[in-house]
Design a protein around this motif. Structure first.
Motif, PDB file in Angstrom:
ATOM      1  N   ASP A   5     -12.726  35.592  93.339  1.00 23.22           N
ATOM      2  CA  ASP A   5     -11.762  34.498  93.437  1.00 23.22           C
ATOM      3  C   ASP A   5     -10.523  34.908  94.235  1.00 23.22           C
ATOM      4  O   ASP A   5     -10.027  34.152  95.073  1.00 23.22           O
ATOM      5  N   ILE A   6     -10.037  36.120  93.968  1.00 26.60           N
ATOM      6  CA  ILE A   6      -8.848  36.593  94.677  1.00 26.60           C
ATOM      7  C   ILE A   6      -9.152  36.810  96.159  1.00 26.60           C
ATOM      8  O   ILE A   6      -8.357  36.447  97.035  1.00 26.60           O
ATOM      9  N   ILE A  62     -17.628  42.651  80.749  1.00 28.13           N
ATOM     10  CA  ILE A  62     -16.282  42.798  81.307  1.00 28.13           C
ATOM     11  C   ILE A  62     -16.347  43.108  82.802  1.00 28.13           C
ATOM     12  O   ILE A  62     -15.557  42.582  83.597  1.00 28.13           O
ATOM     13  N   LEU A  63     -17.311  43.935  83.210  1.00 23.35           N
ATOM     14  CA  LEU A  63     -17.468  44.239  84.635  1.00 23.35           C
ATOM     15  C   LEU A  63     -17.838  42.994  85.430  1.00 23.35           C
ATOM     16  O   LEU A  63     -17.341  42.784  86.545  1.00 23.35           O
ATOM     17  N   VAL A  64     -18.698  42.160  84.864  1.00 23.91           N
ATOM     18  CA  VAL A  64     -19.071  40.916  85.543  1.00 23.91           C
ATOM     19  C   VAL A  64     -17.859  39.987  85.666  1.00 23.91           C
ATOM     20  O   VAL A  64     -17.620  39.382  86.723  1.00 23.91           O
ATOM     21  N   VAL A  65     -17.086  39.880  84.603  1.00 26.16           N
ATOM     22  CA  VAL A  65     -15.895  39.030  84.643  1.00 26.16           C
ATOM     23  C   VAL A  65     -14.897  39.547  85.682  1.00 26.16           C
ATOM     24  O   VAL A  65     -14.317  38.774  86.453  1.00 26.16           O
ATOM     25  N   LEU A  66     -14.705  40.869  85.723  1.00 24.15           N
ATOM     26  CA  LEU A  66     -13.795  41.450  86.707  1.00 24.15           C
ATOM     27  C   LEU A  66     -14.300  41.219  88.133  1.00 24.15           C
ATOM     28  O   LEU A  66     -13.501  40.951  89.044  1.00 24.15           O
ATOM     29  N   ALA A  67     -15.611  41.330  88.334  1.00 25.18           N
ATOM     30  CA  ALA A  67     -16.164  41.086  89.665  1.00 25.18           C
ATOM     31  C   ALA A  67     -15.940  39.643  90.090  1.00 25.18           C
ATOM     32  O   ALA A  67     -15.575  39.365  91.243  1.00 25.18           O
ATOM     33  N   ASN A  68     -16.121  38.702  89.169  1.00 24.48           N
ATOM     34  CA  ASN A  68     -15.884  37.296  89.500  1.00 24.48           C
ATOM     35  C   ASN A  68     -14.413  37.035  89.806  1.00 24.48           C
ATOM     36  O   ASN A  68     -14.084  36.257  90.719  1.00 24.48           O
ATOM     37  N   MET A  93       0.199  30.425  95.716  1.00 28.65           N
ATOM     38  CA  MET A  93      -0.710  31.548  95.572  1.00 28.65           C
ATOM     39  C   MET A  93      -0.496  32.274  94.231  1.00 28.65           C
ATOM     40  O   MET A  93      -1.446  32.635  93.551  1.00 28.65           O
ATOM     41  N   LEU A  94       0.774  32.486  93.860  1.00 28.95           N
ATOM     42  CA  LEU A  94       1.061  33.158  92.592  1.00 28.95           C
ATOM     43  C   LEU A  94       0.566  32.339  91.409  1.00 28.95           C
ATOM     44  O   LEU A  94       0.041  32.889  90.436  1.00 28.95           O
TER      45      LEU A  94
END
Length: 314
Positions: free
Chosen positions: A301-302, A291-297, A1-2
């Motif tokens: 994933d997480i 940047i907001l879109v990248v953070l949302a993606n 996971m890490l």
């Protein structure tokens, strides 16, 4: 996971850097002199020279990019020519409207779509399923700005329950501010809820065909118990994926809706900056949205990894 999280964070950083490179390169492709484009042909030579120096147009391209990237990492997005204020401050003020609007729209979309998806799966090939399918087709085909106009005509003009537009500010209290955001949030949420309801329905129907669902029914559990206790938790992964994509879209896609409702958000600032040819503001807003879109993606994933604990190979 890490190891999976480390790879995703590295991908996040690389994607964000490539996005900054692309945005900077596109700005350099603007025909002619960007300073002349922003100020117009009637600008004085000394004013043009001052703006060129402010934008770093008198330096080589690599140095200009590194200087802009360094400022971005420090939170410095430049200074608006139109407003004569730091772009970071303008963006922060407008995000105080756009982010709550997007969050409220996402909440409304989820609150509407998940029960509709459950209803469609529980009433598969019956009237409830057909009604949800009809809502899905209608919601997908109708743009959010048109939904916003219909909501204004019904709830503002006809019934008088809501203001047709404007924002009183958070200083007027959370209640009036949220009331002003409710109609535009609904306009954003209804088309997204139609998509999410269809995804939820499909995920639930796929999970209902699995062996564990048949085993639960064979043990005597009711259809509702099987659907809520066993099927829904296992069908959340695709739903969460779509939710994450919608969260990114709702932040970036509020441009038209904010203009329909005259909300002083990030989308309206972008629209005004384009009309005023304020390229520094446009560049800063686009970077923030990317940047907001990248953070949302990355958050999707997480969350997907948390919902599906099986070993990750990619």
């Amino acid at each position: 996971m890490l190891a999976f999280l480390a790879r995703r964070l590295l991908t996040l950083a690389l994607t964000a850097w490539l996005a900054t490179l692309l945005i900077f390169a596109l700005l350099q492709l603007v025909p002619g002199d960007p300073a002349l484009l922003m100020l117009g042909t009637a600008a004085r030579p000394d004013t043009l020279a001052a703006l060129r120096a402010q934008m770093g147009l008198d330096e080589p391209l690599p140095l200009r990019y590194l200087g802009w990237l360094g400022g971005l990492l420090r939170g410095d997005l430049g200074t608006s020519v139109t407003y004569a204020r730091p772009v970071a401050g303008l963006v922060a003020e407008r995000m105080a409207v756009t982010l709550p609007l997007a969050a409220l729209a996402l909440l409304l979309s989820t609150a509407l779509a998940v029960p509709l998806g459950l209803l469609a799966a529980a009433r598969h090939r019956r009237a409830g399923d057909w009604a949800v399918a009809g809502f899905g087709r209608l919601g997908i085909s109708v743009p959010s700005f048109w939904v916003g106009i219909l909501l204004i005509l019904l709830f503002s003009v006809k019934l008088g329950w809501f203001r047709a537009g404007g924002f009183p500010g958070w200083g007027a209290g959370a209640g009036p501010a949220l009331m002003a955001l409710l109609l535009p949030a609904a306009a954003l949420a209804i088309p997204e809820a139609a998509i999410l309801a269809r995804v939820t329905r499909s995920a639930l129907l796929d999970a209902l065909r699995e062996d564990y669902a048949r085993t639960a029914r064979a043990k005597g559990l009711s259809g509702a118990a099987v659907l809520l206790r066993h099927v829904l938790p296992n069908a959340l992964a695709p739903v969460v994926t779509v939710l994450g994509l919608q969260a990114a879209f709702l932040v970036g896609g509020a441009v038209v809706v904010e203009n329909v409702f005259t909300l002083p958000g990030l989308g309206r600032l972008l629209y005004q900056a384009v009309g005023q040819r304020d390229l520094i503001v446009v560049q800063g807003i686009v970077v923030i949205l990317v940047i907001l879109v990248v953070l949302a993606n990355a958050a999707v994933d997480i969350a997907y990894a948390a919902l599906d604990p099986r070993p990750k190979v990619a």
